[in-house]
Design a protein around this motif. Sequence first.
Motif, PDB file in Angstrom:
ATOM      1  N   ASN A   1      -4.186  -5.471 -14.590  1.00  0.00           N
ATOM      2  CA  ASN A   1      -4.085  -6.855 -15.064  1.00  0.00           C
ATOM      3  C   ASN A   1      -3.526  -6.906 -16.479  1.00  0.00           C
ATOM      4  O   ASN A   1      -2.702  -7.768 -16.809  1.00  0.00           O
ATOM      5  CB  ASN A   1      -5.448  -7.540 -15.015  1.00  0.00           C
ATOM      6  CG  ASN A   1      -5.857  -7.927 -13.602  1.00  0.00           C
ATOM      7  OD1 ASN A   1      -5.005  -8.144 -12.744  1.00  0.00           O
ATOM      8  ND2 ASN A   1      -7.148  -8.008 -13.349  1.00  0.00           N
ATOM      9  N   ARG A   2      -3.977  -5.984 -17.335  1.00  0.00           N
ATOM     10  CA  ARG A   2      -3.489  -5.966 -18.719  1.00  0.00           C
ATOM     11  C   ARG A   2      -2.000  -5.610 -18.771  1.00  0.00           C
ATOM     12  O   ARG A   2      -1.240  -6.215 -19.537  1.00  0.00           O
ATOM     13  CB  ARG A   2      -4.297  -4.942 -19.522  1.00  0.00           C
ATOM     14  CG  ARG A   2      -3.962  -4.937 -20.996  1.00  0.00           C
ATOM     15  CD  ARG A   2      -4.482  -6.170 -21.700  1.00  0.00           C
ATOM     16  NE  ARG A   2      -4.093  -6.162 -23.111  1.00  0.00           N
ATOM     17  CZ  ARG A   2      -3.172  -6.942 -23.637  1.00  0.00           C
ATOM     18  NH1 ARG A   2      -2.528  -7.826 -22.874  1.00  0.00           N
ATOM     19  NH2 ARG A   2      -2.878  -6.874 -24.910  1.00  0.00           N
TER      20      ARG A   2
ATOM     21  N   GLU B   1       2.589  -1.629 -27.601  1.00  0.00           N
ATOM     22  CA  GLU B   1       1.305  -2.306 -27.451  1.00  0.00           C
ATOM     23  C   GLU B   1       0.334  -1.286 -26.876  1.00  0.00           C
ATOM     24  O   GLU B   1       0.620  -0.638 -25.861  1.00  0.00           O
ATOM     25  CB  GLU B   1       1.426  -3.488 -26.498  1.00  0.00           C
ATOM     26  CG  GLU B   1       0.167  -4.315 -26.366  1.00  0.00           C
ATOM     27  CD  GLU B   1      -0.039  -5.282 -27.513  1.00  0.00           C
ATOM     28  OE1 GLU B   1      -1.206  -5.604 -27.802  1.00  0.00           O
ATOM     29  OE2 GLU B   1       0.965  -5.702 -28.116  1.00  0.00           O
TER      30      GLU B   1
ATOM     31  N   LEU C   1       0.181  -6.211 -16.456  1.00  0.00           N
ATOM     32  CA  LEU C   1       0.896  -7.389 -15.968  1.00  0.00           C
ATOM     33  C   LEU C   1       0.963  -8.467 -17.047  1.00  0.00           C
ATOM     34  O   LEU C   1       1.988  -9.132 -17.209  1.00  0.00           O
ATOM     35  CB  LEU C   1       0.219  -7.925 -14.709  1.00  0.00           C
ATOM     36  CG  LEU C   1       0.350  -7.045 -13.462  1.00  0.00           C
ATOM     37  CD1 LEU C   1      -0.533  -7.577 -12.336  1.00  0.00           C
ATOM     38  CD2 LEU C   1       1.805  -6.965 -12.999  1.00  0.00           C
ATOM     39  N   GLU C   2      -0.112  -8.631 -17.787  1.00  0.00           N
ATOM     40  CA  GLU C   2      -0.115  -9.601 -18.898  1.00  0.00           C
ATOM     41  C   GLU C   2       0.928  -9.244 -19.942  1.00  0.00           C
ATOM     42  O   GLU C   2       1.530 -10.126 -20.572  1.00  0.00           O
ATOM     43  CB  GLU C   2      -1.496  -9.643 -19.546  1.00  0.00           C
ATOM     44  CG  GLU C   2      -2.566 -10.301 -18.698  1.00  0.00           C
ATOM     45  CD  GLU C   2      -3.963 -10.092 -19.276  1.00  0.00           C
ATOM     46  OE1 GLU C   2      -4.064  -9.478 -20.366  1.00  0.00           O
ATOM     47  OE2 GLU C   2      -4.934 -10.543 -18.651  1.00  0.00           O
ATOM     48  N   LEU C   3       1.162  -7.956 -20.121  1.00  0.00           N
ATOM     49  CA  LEU C   3       2.164  -7.505 -21.095  1.00  0.00           C
ATOM     50  C   LEU C   3       3.583  -7.620 -20.552  1.00  0.00           C
ATOM     51  O   LEU C   3       4.551  -7.341 -21.275  1.00  0.00           O
ATOM     52  CB  LEU C   3       1.889  -6.055 -21.496  1.00  0.00           C
ATOM     53  CG  LEU C   3       0.626  -5.805 -22.326  1.00  0.00           C
ATOM     54  CD1 LEU C   3       0.418  -4.311 -22.551  1.00  0.00           C
ATOM     55  CD2 LEU C   3       0.709  -6.540 -23.657  1.00  0.00           C
ATOM     56  N   GLY C   4       3.704  -8.001 -19.287  1.00  0.00           N
ATOM     57  CA  GLY C   4       5.033  -8.186 -18.707  1.00  0.00           C
ATOM     58  C   GLY C   4       5.737  -6.901 -18.336  1.00  0.00           C
ATOM     59  O   GLY C   4       6.983  -6.849 -18.306  1.00  0.00           O
TER      60      GLY C   4
END
Length: 366
Positions: free
Chosen positions: A86-87, A65, A89-92
């Motif tokens: 933040n991005r 990604e 973290l959103e991607l795990g």
Amino acid sequence: MKTVTVELGARTYPIHIEAGLLARAGEFLAPLAKGRRVAIVTDENLSVHLATLQASLTAAGIGSEAIVLAPGEGSKSWATLEMLCNRLLELGVERGDHVVALGGGVMGDLVGFACSILKRGCNFVQIPTSLLAQVDSSVGGKTAINTKAGKNLIGAFHQPVMVLIDPQVLDTLPIRELRAGYAEVVKYGLIDDFAFFEWCEANGAALLGGDIGLREYAIAHSVSAKARIVAADEHETNGIRALLNLGHTFGHALEAETGFSQALIHGEGVAAGCSLAFGFSASKGICPGQDAERVAAHWRDVGLPDGLAAAKIGASGERLVDHMRHDKKMAAGTLPFLLARGIGQTYLDKTVDLADVETFLDAQPR
């Protein structure tokens, strides 16, 4: 393939150098990814290299990604750092995952710092695409963002787990950026390797002209020198690693005067800064004047600024010294300087009077 090892005990990591390596990156990242998706952080100017990297990952059975950011120093900011964290973290992204920094020094600094604080530290891999990043900033674990007070004042030491260097990607680099990176190559000769400085004098123009063999040699020699210094003084505590800052105290002041803008990019500031460091050393009778002129002449020969006039800096010595007072190396009101007894004979001086620096700068041609 040339492989240089940064010896840091349990955190030892390899630097692989080979033309065409970007297209094979998946082979090296697969053992690290362990089947998990890889996050790649890059900038808008590197779409061709991003496509090559993602194709390599796909061929190795790795999903990816991409997070694509704006290019330039403006991305080394609180706002971009927050957005990037933040991005991720959103991607795990987990602690055991490996984030890839694909780009120049800006991407490496920003991504490295984000990874140093994300979940109290996660892994990252450097794939530098500029000469400056390939020979300097991708190695050694210095990561940071800029603030209004100055450059790289908020950061952390966070080592990558691997560095992959492909000299072929430099073919897409604008000549100005290539020259700026070359300043960091020459710096290693100026520090403690006179023979390498002579090599640069003989081969610098051809290296900049596109000779891939010369580029590979210069990159491997430079990162070997940096790896040795980093291994001896990882956190810049005993004065050895400080030698890598040759030209930076003067250079950062010049960059600060331009607002860290495109008017004077980092490697150009380093070149002018090295000339000023040698010139100041010569003015104090520490360094032979002919050595200072020889350094300045090489910068001129390859199209880099050799001082204030060439860098288009008209500020007073007082103003430039004021920029230096914000340097993160200031301690108890004293700023250590990298001076030289000659080419290849750099040393750290903690006794420099800033008033003398101001006087020297005021005497320089504008």
